[in-house]
Design an enzyme around this catalytic site. Structure first.
Site, PDB file in Angstrom:
ATOM      1  N   HIS A  87      -2.396  -1.228  -6.168  1.00  0.00           N
ATOM      2  CA  HIS A  87      -2.772  -0.335  -5.420  1.00  0.00           C
ATOM      3  C   HIS A  87      -3.236   0.783  -6.157  1.00  0.00           C
ATOM      4  CE1 HIS A  87      -3.807   1.122  -1.248  1.00  0.00           C
ATOM      5  NE2 HIS A  87      -2.871   2.258  -1.810  1.00  0.00           N
ATOM      6  N   ALA A 145       0.803  -1.238  -0.223  1.00  0.00           N
ATOM      7  CA  ALA A 145       0.010  -0.057   0.197  1.00  0.00           C
ATOM      8  C   ALA A 145       0.861   1.323   0.027  1.00  0.00           C
ATOM      9  CB  ALA A 145      -0.998  -0.033   1.112  1.00  0.00           C
ATOM     10  N   CYS A 146       0.401   2.362  -0.528  1.00  0.00           N
ATOM     11  CA  CYS A 146       0.919   3.486  -0.452  1.00  0.00           C
ATOM     12  C   CYS A 146       1.422   3.835   1.057  1.00  0.00           C
ATOM     13  CB  CYS A 146      -0.055   4.732  -0.772  1.00  0.00           C
ATOM     14  SG  CYS A 146      -0.081   4.791  -2.591  1.00  0.00           S
ATOM     15  N   PRO A 147       2.666   4.490   1.097  1.00  0.00           N
ATOM     16  CA  PRO A 147       3.417   4.891   0.012  1.00  0.00           C
ATOM     17  C   PRO A 147       4.656   4.049  -0.230  1.00  0.00           C
ATOM     18  CG  PRO A 147       4.117   6.082   2.191  1.00  0.00           C
ATOM     19  CD  PRO A 147       3.044   5.060   2.609  1.00  0.00           C
ATOM     20  N   CYS A 184      -3.986   3.815  -5.784  1.00  0.00           N
ATOM     21  CA  CYS A 184      -3.315   5.141  -5.371  1.00  0.00           C
ATOM     22  C   CYS A 184      -1.913   5.125  -5.962  1.00  0.00           C
ATOM     23  CB  CYS A 184      -3.913   5.946  -4.068  1.00  0.00           C
ATOM     24  SG  CYS A 184      -2.681   5.734  -2.843  1.00  0.00           S
TER      25      CYS A 184
END
Lengths: 75, 182
Positions: A39, A12-14, A41
């Site tokens: 993911h 997941a981000c970042p 984003c």
């Protein structure tokens, strides 16, 4: 020119962006990095970051919710 | 059928609206409009985490627990909300709406995917992070929605104070992230 891969599936981000930034330092100009991402984003911020650095970027939708970001190092 | 959706997914207007992310300005304008509508209709600002605390209380009660002696739920209003139940709590319905809305959007964009868990570390970090965020949000009487977004847009100084400490937390969090996840 060499081809490198970076597996960011399930990250997941970042984290994908941070890994990508680190990996790009290992590449020489003209080398290509294939980043696998699932993911949504990261699919926005990784290409955005690479483009602001002036690299060539292409995004490919591999499957539902899966992308491959292809970055060619230009500088 | 599948062929139809593949074709639809390549249609430029559909792609723009349903598949590609909104611009930051587009998102900001929508948030502002919905915030105004929320304030006008319900006479209160948008918040997320206080309803989640109620969910916790209901789950605890379903196992035979009793929260009526907890100072957090001591007020008459909080007791009334808990007594009225899930379907009478607007905040809970709104949170369910957010989750369902997000699901519908990923389905429309053909981006739904159940992700694999890559490492135990991710699970530990998710549970620890979730507990810390939830606890912190309740201690601060709001999360980044209630105490930041709603507060700042209501001209409250508290939102800016929250923002400073949010930045400090994000800074420490990203250092920890770089240490344990890279």
């Amino acid at each position: 020119m060499a081809e490198f891969t970076l597996d960011c599936m399930g990250e997941a981000c970042p984290v994908p962006l941070m890994k990508c930034e680190k990996k790009m330092n290992e590449l020489k100009v003209g080398d290509v990095l294939l980043v696998s991402i699932d993911h949504s984003c990261a699919m926005k911020n990784v290409p955005e970051w690479a483009r602001t650095r002036g690299h060539n970027v292409e995004i490919e939708e591999v499957d539902d919710g899966e992308w491959e970001v292809i970055i060619e190092k230009t500088n | 059928m599948n062929e139809f959706f593949k074709k639809l997914g390549n249609q430029p207007i559909y792609k723009r609206l349903m598949k590609e992310p909104l611009t930051y300005v587009g998102g900001a304008v929508l948030l502002a409009l919905f915030n105004i509508a929320h304030f006008g209709l319900f006479e209160s600002g948008w918040g997320v985490s206080s309803a989640l605390a109620n969910w916790g209380a209901w789950i605890y009660q379903s196992f035979g627990g009793d929260v009526s002696s907890w100072s957090y739920f001591a007020s008459e209003k909080a007791q009334q909300t808990l007594a009225n139940g899930f379907w009478m709590d607007g905040g809970s319905i709104r949170n369910v709406g957010i989750i369902l809305g997000a699901l519908v959007c990923t389905l429309y964009a053909s981006q739904f995917k159940i992700k694999k868990i890559k490492a135990v570390r991710q699970v530990v970090a998710a549970i620890l992070g979730g507990l810390l965020m939830g606890y912190g949000a309740r201690m601060a009487h709001g999360c980044n929605i209630g105490a930041l977004f709603t507060a700042i847009s209501s001209m409250s100084l508290s939102g800016w104070v929250f923002a400073i400490f949010l930045m400090a937390g994000a800074f420490i969090g990203s250092k920890l992230l770089a240490k344990y996840f890279m």
